[in-house]
Design an enzyme around this catalytic site. Structure first.
Site, PDB file in Angstrom:
ATOM      1  N   CYS A  21       1.190 -45.588 -47.572  1.00  0.00           N
ATOM      2  CA  CYS A  21       0.201 -45.485 -48.650  1.00  0.00           C
ATOM      3  C   CYS A  21      -0.048 -44.004 -48.902  1.00  0.00           C
ATOM      4  CB  CYS A  21      -1.081 -46.250 -48.320  1.00  0.00           C
ATOM      5  SG  CYS A  21      -1.963 -45.661 -46.868  1.00  0.00           S
ATOM      6  N   CYS A  52      -6.188 -46.132 -44.604  1.00  0.00           N
ATOM      7  CA  CYS A  52      -6.741 -47.444 -44.996  1.00  0.00           C
ATOM      8  C   CYS A  52      -5.648 -48.510 -45.068  1.00  0.00           C
ATOM      9  CB  CYS A  52      -7.468 -47.358 -46.338  1.00  0.00           C
ATOM     10  SG  CYS A  52      -8.867 -46.219 -46.348  1.00  0.00           S
ATOM     11  N   ARG A  53      -4.833 -48.482 -46.131  1.00  0.00           N
ATOM     12  CA  ARG A  53      -3.921 -49.602 -46.394  1.00  0.00           C
ATOM     13  C   ARG A  53      -2.731 -49.673 -45.443  1.00  0.00           C
ATOM     14  NH1 ARG A  53      -2.979 -48.009 -52.448  1.00  0.00           N
ATOM     15  NH2 ARG A  53      -3.313 -45.999 -51.436  1.00  0.00           N
ATOM     16  N   SER A  54      -2.005 -48.549 -45.267  1.00  0.00           N
ATOM     17  CA  SER A  54      -0.771 -48.671 -44.467  1.00  0.00           C
ATOM     18  C   SER A  54      -1.033 -48.897 -42.968  1.00  0.00           C
ATOM     19  CB  SER A  54       0.189 -47.498 -44.708  1.00  0.00           C
ATOM     20  OG  SER A  54      -0.391 -46.260 -44.404  1.00  0.00           O
ATOM     21  N   ASP A  56      -6.090 -49.209 -53.870  1.00  0.00           N
ATOM     22  CA  ASP A  56      -6.694 -48.211 -52.985  1.00  0.00           C
ATOM     23  C   ASP A  56      -8.190 -48.522 -52.807  1.00  0.00           C
ATOM     24  OD1 ASP A  56      -7.705 -45.984 -51.762  1.00  0.00           O
ATOM     25  OD2 ASP A  56      -6.653 -44.542 -53.043  1.00  0.00           O
ATOM     26  N   ASN A  93      -2.775 -42.852 -45.448  1.00  0.00           N
ATOM     27  CA  ASN A  93      -2.451 -43.418 -44.118  1.00  0.00           C
ATOM     28  C   ASN A  93      -3.695 -43.569 -43.241  1.00  0.00           C
ATOM     29  OD1 ASN A  93      -0.458 -42.575 -41.167  1.00  0.00           O
ATOM     30  ND2 ASN A  93      -0.691 -44.546 -42.131  1.00  0.00           N
TER      31      ASN A  93
END
Ligand code: 4NP
Length: 153
Positions: A10, A15-17, A124, A13
């Site tokens: 993401c 939150c999402r990934s 995001d 690096n």
């Protein structure tokens, strides 16, 4: 396929990934699958940081522990080392493709290509509220199941 290596990517690096890595690795381990996983960001804003507390909290409520993960930036070796390089949104895919040598371009795609939801991207959540983090987790759980099906069928 021999031990596939999967990199989740993401922007930050945090939150999402890392959520994708934590959820996918948890599901794969439960099924006894031998897979290599990691996550990275296209930006290096938060190098060395643990995942965002909000991501950790929503993940923890569903039984995923993200606390050991450490933020890092995507590097040139990643394009060689990983078989699947999965961006959370179109901007991540675009940034990855810009950095990636021609020979490895085929490894890069959207993570939600493996999802059955109507979303193409994992939005995001950084500047939003808790519901955004819950949605991230919903989408990631779904795409993780889809990717596991693809790798095991
Ligand atoms: P991520 O979210 O890409 O899911 O880790 C973000 C984290 C930090 C920032 C942006 C997005 N930031 O601008 O610092």
């Amino acid at each position: 396929m021999s031990t596939p290596a999967i990199l989740f990517v993401c922007l930050g690096n945090i939150c999402r990934s890392p959520t994708a890595e934590g959820v996918f690795a948890h599901k794969a381990k439960k099924l006894g699958l031998n897979l290599k996983t990691d996550s990275a960001g296209t930006a290096g804003y938060h190098d060395g940081a643990a995942p965002d507390k909000r991501s950790q909290d929503v993940a923890s409520a569903r039984g995923y522990n993200l606390s050991r993960l450490k933020c890092r930036k995507v590097n040139a070796q990643d394009f060689v080392n990983y078989d699947f390089i999965l961006g959370m949104d179109e901007a991540n895919v675009r940034d990855l493709k810009r950095k990636c040598p021609e020979d490895y371009q085929h490894k890069i795609q959207l993570f939600l290509n493996f999802s059955v939801s109507e979303f193409n991207e994992v939005p995001d959540p950084y500047y939003g509220g808790k519901r955004g983090f819950e949605l991230v987790l919903d989408l990631i759980e779904d795409a993780s199941d889809g990717l596991i099906t693809k790798l095991t069928s």
